[in-house]
Write an enzyme that holds these catalytic residues in place. Structure first.
Site, PDB file in Angstrom:
ATOM      1  N   GLU B  79      -1.601  -6.960   1.443  1.00 38.02           N
ATOM      2  CA  GLU B  79      -0.256  -7.074   1.990  1.00 38.02           C
ATOM      3  C   GLU B  79      -0.100  -8.409   2.721  1.00 38.02           C
ATOM      4  O   GLU B  79       0.842  -8.603   3.476  1.00 38.02           O
ATOM      5  CB  GLU B  79       0.084  -5.884   2.885  1.00 38.02           C
ATOM      6  CG  GLU B  79      -0.862  -5.617   4.017  1.00 38.02           C
ATOM      7  CD  GLU B  79      -0.403  -4.398   4.823  1.00 38.02           C
ATOM      8  OE1 GLU B  79      -0.750  -3.279   4.396  1.00 38.02           O
ATOM      9  OE2 GLU B  79       0.288  -4.550   5.833  1.00 38.02           O
ATOM     10  N   CYS B 111      -2.088  -0.528   2.502  1.00 37.59           N
ATOM     11  CA  CYS B 111      -3.556  -0.598   2.556  1.00 37.59           C
ATOM     12  C   CYS B 111      -4.266  -0.048   1.323  1.00 37.59           C
ATOM     13  O   CYS B 111      -5.491   0.015   1.304  1.00 37.59           O
ATOM     14  CB  CYS B 111      -4.063   0.130   3.800  1.00 37.59           C
ATOM     15  SG  CYS B 111      -3.471  -0.583   5.337  1.00 37.59           S
ATOM     16  N   HIS B 232      -9.746   6.058   4.189  1.00 36.92           N
ATOM     17  CA  HIS B 232      -9.153   4.855   4.771  1.00 36.92           C
ATOM     18  C   HIS B 232      -9.298   4.892   6.291  1.00 36.92           C
ATOM     19  O   HIS B 232      -9.144   5.944   6.917  1.00 36.92           O
ATOM     20  CB  HIS B 232      -7.676   4.747   4.369  1.00 36.92           C
ATOM     21  CG  HIS B 232      -6.961   3.636   5.069  1.00 36.92           C
ATOM     22  ND1 HIS B 232      -7.392   2.333   5.015  1.00 36.92           N
ATOM     23  CD2 HIS B 232      -5.855   3.641   5.862  1.00 36.92           C
ATOM     24  CE1 HIS B 232      -6.572   1.580   5.737  1.00 36.92           C
ATOM     25  NE2 HIS B 232      -5.641   2.340   6.275  1.00 36.92           N
ATOM     26  N   ASN B 264      -9.438  -2.645  11.361  1.00 35.09           N
ATOM     27  CA  ASN B 264      -8.822  -2.198  10.113  1.00 35.09           C
ATOM     28  C   ASN B 264      -8.480  -3.401   9.241  1.00 35.09           C
ATOM     29  O   ASN B 264      -7.608  -4.183   9.577  1.00 35.09           O
ATOM     30  CB  ASN B 264      -7.545  -1.396  10.444  1.00 35.09           C
ATOM     31  CG  ASN B 264      -6.795  -0.957   9.190  1.00 35.09           C
ATOM     32  OD1 ASN B 264      -7.298  -1.076   8.080  1.00 35.09           O
ATOM     33  ND2 ASN B 264      -5.591  -0.449   9.389  1.00 35.09           N
ATOM     34  N   SER B 294       0.488   2.926   3.279  1.00 36.36           N
ATOM     35  CA  SER B 294       1.765   3.382   3.822  1.00 36.36           C
ATOM     36  C   SER B 294       2.868   3.190   2.801  1.00 36.36           C
ATOM     37  O   SER B 294       2.834   2.295   1.972  1.00 36.36           O
ATOM     38  CB  SER B 294       2.092   2.605   5.092  1.00 36.36           C
ATOM     39  OG  SER B 294       1.186   2.955   6.101  1.00 36.36           O
TER      40      SER B 294
END
Lengths: 135, 339
Positions: B79, B111, B232, B264, B294
């Site tokens: 992203e 992600c 995740h 993360n 997301s």
């Protein structure tokens, strides 16, 4: 650097591609069209492995000026940075940045490996130039 | 059999401590205590998703002495692709020496874009379209100053060469997706926005647990059949809770929990967890991995270690985790282009 010039240098910058003389096996980086050792014009692409040692180095503490008058985001934001002459394991020498290494840990003779990094980023609109640095 | 032939990871060297972030924002250490993250990786000024993916891809190739010209496709998920228009994939392909005969496109799905790339390469190999390909996920995650995300948003990535006769076979893979607006970034915006606690139950947990249950239903397995599980890792708490909801034990996911040490890494998150597991896994071990992106969706993988997995000495995830330089908050702002 203009876009076409950046593009032409991609094999050199990304892949450490120089040339090897087919007659006397001399190696060159950057690549040459004519062998300066034997005069041959028969050379072929040669990819260096990316291992080397620091021959000498300096610390850049002042911002470079851009002859094209453009806003250079990188390396201006990187100051201070280490600029070194590195001798590749195969022989030729090149000038490059030493990254991810505190200044006090850089020394003549230090063994370094190539890493792939952003070289120049002109503002927010220009093409990003990638290539070799060492650490 | 189709699966993972080799893997490689990369984590930038710089680290910022959570307590320094709290201090800069006038917060106490209680503000990040529940996240289970004490420090995070920060990209160098000259690092981005392209450079991180390239280093990870090189490591994957070197681990098993793979000729890059034999790779028929490359998919990088992120992203934080450096360009809005111009692919990450072609730069990485050129840098690792793939030649010109390959298929590529950049992937974006918060992600989980990296695992989406793995599914695409897996399908391409299985269908006979290509012999082998490389997929990866990498990010230089963005977080607005003062946002809770700032404690965890990190940088790193991993790449996987997928093909026939693998070291780790992919027995089954599926996805669970829905239109759930829990986290997003609008065009031209520098930082993402999110729905706070809404990112938990209806988003992360619903998709992770649904995908995991569907996968185990398809594979005919139960949690106890797996040696390792990877979920995740947006923080140190969520994957533990997801494991507990599904019936996995802490010992099954402990090895994969690298978020506590590096933060993360968004598209790199579950993939770096997989790298941590593969570095220790032995023949016969069964592994389940479920990513989360997301927006929202989860990709689930059921895998079995078939033979010794090539590990590149000096470039393991543990090497990268331990090789670090601490920076303060002002240097962090400079490194990430915020000043």
């Amino acid at each position: 650097m203009t876009v076409p010039k950046t593009w032409r240098r991609i094999p050199e910058l990304y892949n450490l591609q120089g040339t090897k003389c087919k007659s006397c096996s001399a190696l060159f980086f950057p690549g040459r069209e004519v062998c300066v050792k034997c005069g041959s014009i028969s050379l072929e692409p040669y990819r260096f492995q990316g291992k080397g040692r620091v021959v000498t180095f300096t610390i850049i503490r002042s911002q470079i000026s851009d002859p094209e008058g453009e806003n250079i985001d990188i390396p201006a934001r990187e100051i201070p940075y280490v600029l070194a002459i590195v001798e590749l394991a195969e022989g030729p020498m090149l000038t490059c940045q030493i990254v991810d290494t505190p200044e006090k840990d850089v020394f003549i003779g230090k063994q370094v490996d190539m890493v792939f990094r952003k070289i120049v980023e002109k503002g927010k609109r220009g093409v990003i130039q990638y290539g070799y640095k060492f650490r | 059999m189709v699966g993972i032939i080799s893997f490689g990871c990369y984590i930038p060297k710089y680290r910022l401590k959570a307590e320094d972030i709290a201090k800069a924002n006038g917060s106490s250490n209680d503000s990040f205590a529940g996240l289970g993250v004490t420090e995070k990786s920060v990209p160098g000024i000259d690092e981005d998703t392209i450079t991180i993916s390239t280093e990870a891809a090189k490591n994957a190739l070197n681990a098993a002495s793979i000729d890059p010209k034999q790779l028929g496709a490359i998919f990088i998920g992120s992203e934080s692709h450096p360009y809005a228009v111009k692919p990450t994939g072609t730069v990485v392909a050129q840098a690792i020496g793939m030649g010109n005969n390959y298929m590529t496109a950049d992937l974006q799905f918060a992600c989980k874009a990296g695992t989406a790339g793995m599914q695409i390469i897996y399908a391409m190999v299985k269908s006979g379209l290509i012999e082998q390909g490389i997929a990866g996920g990498a990010d230089t995650a963005q977080a607005a100053p003062g946002d809770a995300l700032e404690y965890t948003a990190a940088a790193g990535g991993a790449c996987f060469v997928i093909g026939k006769d693998p070291a780790v076979s992919i027995n089954a893979t599926l996805s669970f997706s829905s239109d759930t607006p829990d986290f997003w970034r609008r065009q031209h915006e520098k930082f993402p926005a999110h729905g706070g606690q809404f990112t938990g139950e209806p988003a992360y947990f619903h998709h992770i647990t649904s995908a995991a249950k569907n996968l185990m239903g398809k594979a005919g397995t139960k949690p106890s059949d797996y040696t390792y599980a990877i979920f995740h890792q947006p923080n140190g708490k969520f994957p533990l809770l997801a494991a507990s909801k599904l019936g996995f034990t802490e010992s099954q996911i402990k090895l994969s929990l690298i978020v506590t040490k590096i933060g993360n890494t968004y598209s790199g998150s579950s993939l770096l967890g997989l790298c941590a597991v593969l570095e220790k896994a032995k023949r016969g071990d069964r592994i389940i991995m479920v990513s989360y992106g997301s927006g929202a969706g989860s990709d689930a993988f059921d895998m079995t270690v078939e033979k010794a997995i090539p590990v590149l000495k000096g470039h393991t995830i543990q090497d990268y985790i331990q090789d670090k330089i601490y920076i303060d908050y002002s240097r962090y702002l400079k490194f990430t282009g915020q000043i």
